[in-house]
Design a protein around this motif. Structure first.
Motif, mmCIF file in Angstrom:
data_model
loop_
_atom_site.group_PDB
_atom_site.id
_atom_site.type_symbol
_atom_site.label_atom_id
_atom_site.label_comp_id
_atom_site.label_asym_id
_atom_site.label_seq_id
_atom_site.Cartn_x
_atom_site.Cartn_y
_atom_site.Cartn_z
ATOM 1 N N ALA A 65 0.837 -1.198 0.000
ATOM 2 C CA ALA A 65 0.000 0.000 0.000
ATOM 3 C C ALA A 65 0.877 1.256 0.000
ATOM 4 O O ALA A 65 0.602 2.219 -0.732
ATOM 5 C CB ALA A 65 -0.922 0.001 1.219
ATOM 6 N N GLY A 66 1.929 1.240 0.803
ATOM 7 C CA GLY A 66 2.835 2.379 0.840
ATOM 8 C C GLY A 66 3.558 2.571 -0.483
ATOM 9 O O GLY A 66 3.796 3.709 -0.909
ATOM 10 N N ALA A 67 3.921 1.476 -1.140
ATOM 11 C CA ALA A 67 4.571 1.582 -2.447
ATOM 12 C C ALA A 67 3.648 2.262 -3.449
ATOM 13 O O ALA A 67 4.097 3.033 -4.299
ATOM 14 C CB ALA A 67 4.993 0.198 -2.943
ATOM 15 N N GLY A 68 2.353 1.995 -3.329
ATOM 16 C CA GLY A 68 1.382 2.679 -4.185
ATOM 17 C C GLY A 68 1.362 4.176 -3.912
ATOM 18 O O GLY A 68 1.327 4.988 -4.840
ATOM 19 N N LEU A 69 1.404 4.546 -2.645
ATOM 20 C CA LEU A 69 1.440 5.971 -2.291
ATOM 21 C C LEU A 69 2.748 6.616 -2.762
ATOM 22 O O LEU A 69 2.756 7.771 -3.196
ATOM 23 C CB LEU A 69 1.283 6.133 -0.772
ATOM 24 N N PHE A 70 3.835 5.866 -2.685
ATOM 25 C CA PHE A 70 5.119 6.358 -3.184
ATOM 26 C C PHE A 70 5.042 6.591 -4.689
ATOM 27 O O PHE A 70 5.490 7.615 -5.203
ATOM 28 C CB PHE A 70 6.226 5.355 -2.838
ATOM 29 N N ARG A 71 4.477 5.627 -5.383
ATOM 30 C CA ARG A 71 4.355 5.716 -6.847
ATOM 31 C C ARG A 71 3.526 6.925 -7.262
ATOM 32 O O ARG A 71 3.793 7.556 -8.274
ATOM 33 C CB ARG A 71 3.717 4.429 -7.378
ATOM 34 N N LEU A 72 2.521 7.257 -6.447
ATOM 35 C CA LEU A 72 1.681 8.422 -6.731
ATOM 36 C C LEU A 72 2.345 9.736 -6.315
ATOM 37 O O LEU A 72 1.796 10.811 -6.560
ATOM 38 C CB LEU A 72 0.338 8.284 -6.013
ATOM 39 N N GLY A 73 3.476 9.641 -5.655
ATOM 40 C CA GLY A 73 4.173 10.838 -5.215
ATOM 41 C C GLY A 73 3.630 11.425 -3.924
ATOM 42 O O GLY A 73 3.950 12.549 -3.559
#
Length: 166
Positions: A65-73
């Motif tokens: 989930a955090g990687a998704g937030l990272f990917r979204l900036g």
């Protein structure tokens, strides 16, 4: 052992919060110490393979989930790793309570920073550098503060695995 690991958890949370507030970064060392502390504590407490795997699964889901937030900036990489490492301590049974506390702390933190940015036209010359940086509207919000504060508020759930509670 329980007291030692509780102290470790509290110290890492407090240090990561301070570091993130001051630099808008969370060094990997904090996440590594949390992950190692969980694993060492779970093995020493003989938490059992099923409980350890359950906690690892929670950490992996948080990492994804955090990687998704990272990917979204939205988040930095330090936030992602720190959330996943802290999530190891909570497992599925403590995850909802911890994330609720994180959300409350994150909302309060965001409101405080927004108030600072809108209520004060310019930082005073005597402000410390970290506070002046948080005043800048182009800077992010140190979400490690919310992750750590939520962890401290849900401390009983973070160490529940040491007593056999999954």
């Amino acid at each position: 052992m329980t007291i030692g690991l509780t102290v470790l958890f509290v110290l890492v949370m407090a240090a990561a919060m301070a570091w993130d507030a001051g630099t808008l970064e969370i060094p990997d060392a904090f996440s590594i110490v949390l992950a190692a502390g969980f694993l060492g504590g779970a093995l020493a407490a003989d938490a059992g393979l099923a409980a350890i795997l359950q906690h690892l699964a929670a950490g992996l889901v948080l990492f994804a989930a955090g990687a998704g937030l990272f990917r979204l900036g939205v988040w930095g990489g330090g936030d992602v790793k720190f959330m996943a490492a802290a999530g190891l301590w909570f497992g599925w049974t403590g995850l909802a309570g911890w994330l609720f506390m994180v959300a409350l702390c994150g909302g309060g933190l965001a409101l405080a920073i927004l108030a600072l940015r809108h209520a004060v036209a310019a930082p005073a010359p005597w402000w410390p550098g970290w506070l002046s940086r948080l005043h800048r509207r182009d800077e992010g919000i140190p979400y490690g503060v919310a992750l750590g504060a939520g962890g401290l508020l849900a401390l009983d759930r973070a160490t529940a695995f040491l007593s056999g509670a999954v």
